[in-house]
Motif scaffolding. Structure first.
Motif, PDB file in Angstrom:
ATOM      1  N   SER A 166      47.531  39.515  42.365  1.00 18.97           N
ATOM      2  CA  SER A 166      46.689  40.603  41.834  1.00 18.97           C
ATOM      3  C   SER A 166      47.220  41.963  42.294  1.00 18.97           C
ATOM      4  CB  SER A 166      45.244  40.423  42.308  1.00 18.97           C
ATOM      5  OG  SER A 166      44.491  41.553  41.922  1.00 18.97           O
TER       6      SER A 166
ATOM      7  N   LYS B 265      31.399  28.558  35.929  1.00 12.40           N
ATOM      8  CA  LYS B 265      31.312  29.589  36.977  1.00 12.40           C
ATOM      9  C   LYS B 265      30.119  30.510  36.726  1.00 12.40           C
ATOM     10  CE  LYS B 265      36.206  29.442  38.130  1.00 12.40           C
ATOM     11  NZ  LYS B 265      37.545  29.921  37.912  1.00 12.40           N
TER      12      LYS B 265
ATOM     13  N   ASN C 290      39.737  35.696  31.564  1.00  6.74           N
ATOM     14  CA  ASN C 290      41.134  35.994  31.154  1.00  6.74           C
ATOM     15  C   ASN C 290      41.978  34.773  31.467  1.00  6.74           C
ATOM     16  OD1 ASN C 290      41.739  38.605  33.735  1.00  6.74           O
ATOM     17  ND2 ASN C 290      40.912  36.581  33.937  1.00  6.74           N
TER      18      ASN C 290
ATOM     19  N   LYS D 123      48.971  41.796  37.173  1.00  5.60           N
ATOM     20  CA  LYS D 123      50.059  42.785  37.229  1.00  5.60           C
ATOM     21  C   LYS D 123      50.274  43.613  35.963  1.00  5.60           C
ATOM     22  CE  LYS D 123      53.045  40.908  40.809  1.00  5.60           C
ATOM     23  NZ  LYS D 123      54.223  40.114  41.048  1.00  5.60           N
TER      24      LYS D 123
HETATM   25  O1  PMT Z   1      44.678  42.908  39.690  1.00 12.80           O
HETATM   26  P1  PMT Z   1      45.412  42.690  38.386  1.00 12.80           P
HETATM   27  O2  PMT Z   1      46.878  42.484  38.612  1.00 12.80           O
HETATM   28  O3  PMT Z   1      45.128  43.773  37.389  1.00 12.80           O
HETATM   29  O4  PMT Z   1      44.893  41.325  37.783  1.00 12.80           O
HETATM   30  C1  PMT Z   1      43.579  41.184  37.365  1.00 12.80           C
HETATM   31  C2  PMT Z   1      43.016  39.812  37.665  1.00 12.80           C
HETATM   32  C3  PMT Z   1      43.824  38.755  36.948  1.00 12.80           C
HETATM   33  C4  PMT Z   1      43.065  39.518  39.177  1.00 12.80           C
HETATM   34  C5  PMT Z   1      41.522  39.818  37.186  1.00 12.80           C
HETATM   35  O5  PMT Z   1      41.490  40.063  35.807  1.00 12.80           O
HETATM   36  C6  PMT Z   1      40.816  38.515  37.501  1.00 12.80           C
HETATM   37  O6  PMT Z   1      40.867  37.563  36.742  1.00 12.80           O
HETATM   38  N1  PMT Z   1      40.139  38.448  38.666  1.00 12.80           N
HETATM   39  C7  PMT Z   1      39.492  37.250  39.208  1.00 12.80           C
HETATM   40  C8  PMT Z   1      40.517  36.290  39.777  1.00 12.80           C
HETATM   41  C9  PMT Z   1      39.870  35.054  40.380  1.00 12.80           C
HETATM   42  O7  PMT Z   1      39.838  34.970  41.574  1.00 12.80           O
HETATM   43  O8  PMT Z   1      39.319  34.242  39.518  1.00 12.80           O
HETATM   44  P2  PMT Z   1      38.595  32.833  39.930  1.00 12.80           P
HETATM   45  O9  PMT Z   1      38.365  32.184  38.627  1.00 12.80           O
HETATM   46  O10 PMT Z   1      39.424  32.152  40.947  1.00 12.80           O
HETATM   47  O11 PMT Z   1      37.258  33.271  40.619  1.00 12.80           O
HETATM   48  C10 PMT Z   1      36.026  33.394  39.902  1.00 12.80           C
HETATM   49  C11 PMT Z   1      35.205  34.536  40.439  1.00 12.80           C
HETATM   50  O12 PMT Z   1      34.750  34.224  41.757  1.00 12.80           O
HETATM   51  C12 PMT Z   1      35.944  35.843  40.532  1.00 12.80           C
HETATM   52  O13 PMT Z   1      35.075  36.887  40.121  1.00 12.80           O
HETATM   53  C13 PMT Z   1      36.267  35.949  42.007  1.00 12.80           C
HETATM   54  O14 PMT Z   1      36.318  37.326  42.416  1.00 12.80           O
HETATM   55  C14 PMT Z   1      35.088  35.250  42.641  1.00 12.80           C
HETATM   56  N2  PMT Z   1      35.376  34.629  43.966  1.00 12.80           N
HETATM   57  C15 PMT Z   1      36.356  33.726  44.119  1.00 12.80           C
HETATM   58  C16 PMT Z   1      36.572  33.135  45.342  1.00 12.80           C
HETATM   59  C17 PMT Z   1      35.742  33.504  46.433  1.00 12.80           C
HETATM   60  N3  PMT Z   1      35.919  32.976  47.647  1.00 12.80           N
HETATM   61  N4  PMT Z   1      34.771  34.379  46.266  1.00 12.80           N
HETATM   62  C18 PMT Z   1      34.574  34.962  45.045  1.00 12.80           C
HETATM   63  O15 PMT Z   1      33.667  35.781  44.908  1.00 12.80           O
END
Ligand code: PMT
Length: 402
Positions: free
Chosen positions: A211, A338, A350, A360
């Motif tokens: 990220s 989620k 995404n 990125k």
């Molecule tokens: O920073 P960039 O390069 O612009 O890229 C953007 C991005 C790809 C990082 C962004 O668009 C994105 O998708 N962010 C979330 C990435 C992620 O961790 O996704 P996840 O599907 O693993 O997590 C689901 C959600 O839970 C997310 O909102 C995450 O912030 C949250 N989470 C995850 C793990 C944790 N321990 N605690 C959380 O709150």
């Protein structure tokens, strides 16, 4: 708030016209494009050369330029402006514009302007108090024009009282506050997270992810442009915010991010969790750098706290909680899981299968799913535009819930 704004500054004949030089400088410094108009009388108090040098544009006084015969189109000028300020506004010009007289370029532009008009009077104590002046000010306010009240103090006549032009710093602060107060999220606290987290293995190594912070910073900027008080909790990143009043909290690990989120979430109207938070962290962090060995190295990992889920459990009525889902397979199914498991109002999906989406890049392609499982699918856009789509949805939800 004034960045990129097209501002007409109308200057009238008054000893306070000298303060217009500082006002132009402050407006330009705030990023505004300033077009100065002067009444012919104003040029006796301060030269157009001073003001054109500071505003970096020719100053306009007459309907046409005598040397070239070029016409200064008052209608075009009136429509060009995002806002018009008349400062100093003399009793004479206030009387003219209150009654629709347009015998010079400034008063004609006033009549053509469709934008908000601010006026900052400057005159002697008795002229200010006179019923005619007060009546004219009342008329201008009834047209929707905004008064920037004069201050009290020593006047050019030697008298003491009300009538001094508000100081240029006060005028600029007034404009910024007034513009901000009309924005849709004015006064609302919004929490945004961005970037990766780093989980230390030893003093030199960590577990991280790709990220960059671009998506989260674009969201924070967009909320700030809508007038919100934004707190941005950012993992390690080189990104910078466009707005200096964003409250940026830099963190490193998932545990740091948890602490910061739990501190700010209770006072926030909405939280958009865009950060890519580590799901696992080393059980122990080696105090010394781990030495290379002949055999394989195994690092035991433990789960981090799911921050979003924790906030979902604490969410109060009226709060909006938004998560991201970064997926590589079964995208919609995983995102909905989620959304429901973490008690979210929206999830922004995404997928790394979409070219130009995710980490990125300057672009992203998202689908927003709400708690009724209604989907909004957006095409690939620049992350700034993606942020507009996300913030619009969040604003709609804040309004619906409150
Ligand atoms: O920073 P960039 O390069 O612009 O890229 C953007 C991005 C790809 C990082 C962004 O668009 C994105 O998708 N962010 C979330 C990435 C992620 O961790 O996704 P996840 O599907 O693993 O997590 C689901 C959600 O839970 C997310 O909102 C995450 O912030 C949250 N989470 C995850 C793990 C944790 N321990 N605690 C959380 O709150």
């Amino acid at each position: 708030m004034l960045e990129g704004k097209k501002i007409i500054l109308g200057i009238c004949g008054s000893i306070a016209a000298y303060k217009a030089a500082t006002l132009v400088r402050l407006l330009v410094k705030a990023g505004a494009n300033v077009q100065v108009l002067m009444t012919p009388d104003a040029t006796n108090f301060i030269t157009p050369l001073t003001l054109s040098t500071l505003s970096k544009r020719p100053v306009l006084v007459e309907y046409f330029t005598p040397e070239t015969g070029e016409w200064n189109n008052h209608v075009e000028l009136g429509l060009w402006a995002d806002l018009m300020i008349i400062a100093p506004a003399s009793a004479n010009t206030l009387a003219k514009i209150a009654t629709g007289l347009s015998d010079n370029l400034l008063t004609a532009v006033y009549l053509s302007a469709k934008c908000p008009v601010y006026f900052a009077p400057a005159m002697d104590l008795d002229m200010w108090k006179h019923e005619a002046t007060q009546h004219n000010i009342g008329l201008l306010q009834s047209f929707g024009n905004i008064l920037i009240s004069p201050g009290k103090g020593e006047l050019a006549s030697g008298l003491h009282g009300e009538g001094r032009l508000a100081e240029p710093e006060v005028i600029v602060a007034f404009l910024e506050t007034d513009i901000k107060s009309k924005l849709p999220l004015y006064g609302q606290n919004i929490l945004v997270t961005a970037g990766p987290t780093y989980e230390a293995i030893d003093p030199v190594r960590f577990i991280g992810n790709h990220s960059s912070g671009k998506m989260g910073f674009a969201i924070a900027d967009q909320f700030a442009s809508l007038g919100a008080n934004v707190t941005l909790i950012a993992g390690p990143t080189t990104e910078k915010s466009k707005y200096h009043d964003i409250n940026r909290i830099d963190i490193i690990s998932a545990a740091d991010m948890l602490d910061a989120c739990l501190r700010f979430f209770p006072d926030s109207k909405a939280c958009v969790m865009c950060a890519a938070v580590a799901d696992y962290t080393p059980v122990t962090v080696s105090v010394q750098k781990i030495k290379k060995q002949d055999k394989e190295l195994h690092i035991d990992l433990k789960k981090t706290v799911d921050i979003l889920k924790t906030m979902g459990q604490q969410k109060a009525n009226g709060q909006v909680l938004v998560g991201f889902a970064l997926e590589t397979n079964d995208e919609e199914k995983n995102a909905i899981e989620k959304l429901q498991k973490k008690n979210l109002d929206l999830i922004v999906l995404n997928s790394l299968n979409d070219k130009g989406a995710g980490f990125k890049s300057d672009t992203n392609k998202i689908t927003i799913i709400d708690s009724q499982l209604q989907k909004s699918i957006f095409k690939l856009k620049h992350k700034e535009q993606v942020a507009v789509d996300i913030c619009n949805k969040v604003t709609e939800l804040i309004n619906a819930k409150n």
